[in-house]
Write a protein that holds these residues in place. Structure first.
Motif, mmCIF file in Angstrom:
data_model
loop_
_atom_site.group_PDB
_atom_site.id
_atom_site.type_symbol
_atom_site.label_atom_id
_atom_site.label_comp_id
_atom_site.label_asym_id
_atom_site.label_seq_id
_atom_site.Cartn_x
_atom_site.Cartn_y
_atom_site.Cartn_z
ATOM 1 N N LEU A 143 40.777 16.242 31.602
ATOM 2 C CA LEU A 143 40.196 14.920 31.310
ATOM 3 C C LEU A 143 40.767 13.840 32.230
ATOM 4 C CD1 LEU A 143 40.147 14.965 27.413
ATOM 5 C CD2 LEU A 143 38.173 15.063 28.917
ATOM 6 N N GLY A 144 41.987 14.054 32.693
ATOM 7 C CA GLY A 144 42.613 13.050 33.558
ATOM 8 C C GLY A 144 43.221 11.919 32.756
ATOM 9 N N PRO A 145 43.697 10.890 33.464
ATOM 10 C CA PRO A 145 44.331 9.768 32.766
ATOM 11 C C PRO A 145 43.365 9.102 31.788
ATOM 12 C CG PRO A 145 44.680 9.595 35.126
ATOM 13 C CD PRO A 145 43.715 10.713 34.917
ATOM 14 N N LEU A 146 43.931 8.418 30.836
ATOM 15 C CA LEU A 146 43.131 7.773 29.784
ATOM 16 C C LEU A 146 42.139 6.795 30.410
ATOM 17 C CD1 LEU A 146 42.903 7.588 26.673
ATOM 18 C CD2 LEU A 146 44.490 5.700 26.768
ATOM 19 N N GLU A 206 39.724 7.537 32.504
ATOM 20 C CA GLU A 206 39.117 7.975 33.769
ATOM 21 C C GLU A 206 37.834 8.756 33.522
ATOM 22 O OE1 GLU A 206 41.615 9.356 37.375
ATOM 23 O OE2 GLU A 206 40.454 11.098 36.717
ATOM 24 N N LYS A 231 44.614 15.811 41.736
ATOM 25 C CA LYS A 231 44.560 16.214 40.330
ATOM 26 C C LYS A 231 45.545 17.338 40.025
ATOM 27 C CE LYS A 231 40.817 15.175 37.289
ATOM 28 N NZ LYS A 231 39.555 15.556 36.690
ATOM 29 N N TYR A 239 48.753 15.812 39.113
ATOM 30 C CA TYR A 239 48.697 14.928 37.941
ATOM 31 C C TYR A 239 49.338 15.561 36.707
ATOM 32 C CZ TYR A 239 46.646 12.783 33.825
ATOM 33 O OH TYR A 239 46.467 12.222 32.604
ATOM 34 N N ASP A 246 48.150 9.780 27.418
ATOM 35 C CA ASP A 246 46.828 10.287 27.792
ATOM 36 C C ASP A 246 46.247 11.170 26.695
ATOM 37 O OD1 ASP A 246 46.903 9.045 30.314
ATOM 38 O OD2 ASP A 246 48.201 10.637 31.059
#
Lengths: 199, 68
Positions: free
Chosen positions: A48-51, A53, B3, B6, B62
């Motif tokens: 999902l990636g950072p909040l 994004e 990514k 990340y 997150d």
């Protein structure tokens, strides 16, 4: 599980993927299960990636929305409805996730939306809130003014009357007190004298 | 940041008697699991309030994992 449903509802309301929150169970003896859960969840969040994004929300907008959501969840009304709903769920005695989610959604969406709208109102439409304040405040002020006015004269009158009564009452009282105290003192003295004699 | 590099920030509310102990046991028995989890130990999952979770998101998590 009610909390689960409530958070999913709120996250959907502000446009955040509910998959970012997960409620799971693993007993103290289920270390492999815990590891599995964490690995899965971590992988999902990585995808999902950072909040914001994957949701396509700008960081500033995201912060505003999250603050709103936090305020909505902390608001008294939502908390009251949430507490009452969980109580009713306990009474029913059905604890499947579907049932709880259904009940929470049915009863809380209104309160949550109400809380969000209450939050929006002062920010977006200032004149409305101004009118509301204008409507609400004078009544309160009038009420506040009216109440103390009749009280004050009454109090004054009472105060005026009181000292006179007190003076009258206090004089004999003091005398009585003195009389009462005197024999006691005398008695005490006698007692001490008696003690001394004994010694 | 690509990514692959990340590392998501994951906040974990772990129950003292269940998931926290499970995480402990996982450490003792040397299971490998991702290091992204920031743990907050609570004495019971019932202690976790919806406001805690949203606060976590506000503070920059997150993802939030609640383990009972």
């Amino acid at each position: 599980m009610g909390m689960n449903a409530l958070i999913f509802n709120v996250l959907q309301e502000i446009g955040i993927n509910p998959a970012r929150f997960s409620l799971q169970w693993a007993s103290a003896a289920e270390a492999p299960r815990f590891v599995k859960l964490i690995t899965e969840f971590s992988g999902k969040i990585k995808e999902l990636g950072p909040l914001g994004e994957s949701e396509g929300i700008e960081p500033d907008e995201l912060k505003i929305r999250l603050d709103k959501a936090l305020a909505a969840v902390s608001s008294r009304k939502v908390r009251m409805v949430y507490g009452n709903t969980t109580k009713s769920i306990r009474k029913e005695g059905i604890f499947t996730q579907e049932y709880i989610s259904g009940v929470i959604e049915e009863k809380l969406t209104k309160a949550i939306k109400g809380a969000f709208e209450a939050d929006k109102a002062p920010k977006e439409a200032k004149p409305v809130s101004g009118k509301k304040a204008a409507k609400g405040s004078p009544k309160k002020k009038v009420a506040a003014k009216e109440k103390p006015e009749p009280k004050k004269p009454a109090k004054k009158a009472a105060k005026k009357a009181e000292p006179a009564a007190k003076k009258k009452a206090s004089a004999p009282k003091k005398a009585a007190a003195k009389k009462a105290a005197a024999p006691k003192k005398g008695a005490a003295k006698k007692k001490t004298a008696a003690k001394k004699k004994k010694k | 940041m690509s990514k692959e590099e990340y590392n998501p920030k994951i906040l974990g509310f772990l129950c003292n008697w269940c998931c926290y102990a499970a995480a402990d046991a996982a450490g003792v028995s040397r299971y490998q699991y991702p290091p992204n989890l920031r743990t907050i130990r609570v004495m019971c999952t019932g202690r976790v309030d919806p406001a805690f979770v949203l606060r976590g998101f506000v503070e920059g998590a997150d993802g939030i994992f609640t383990g009972g």
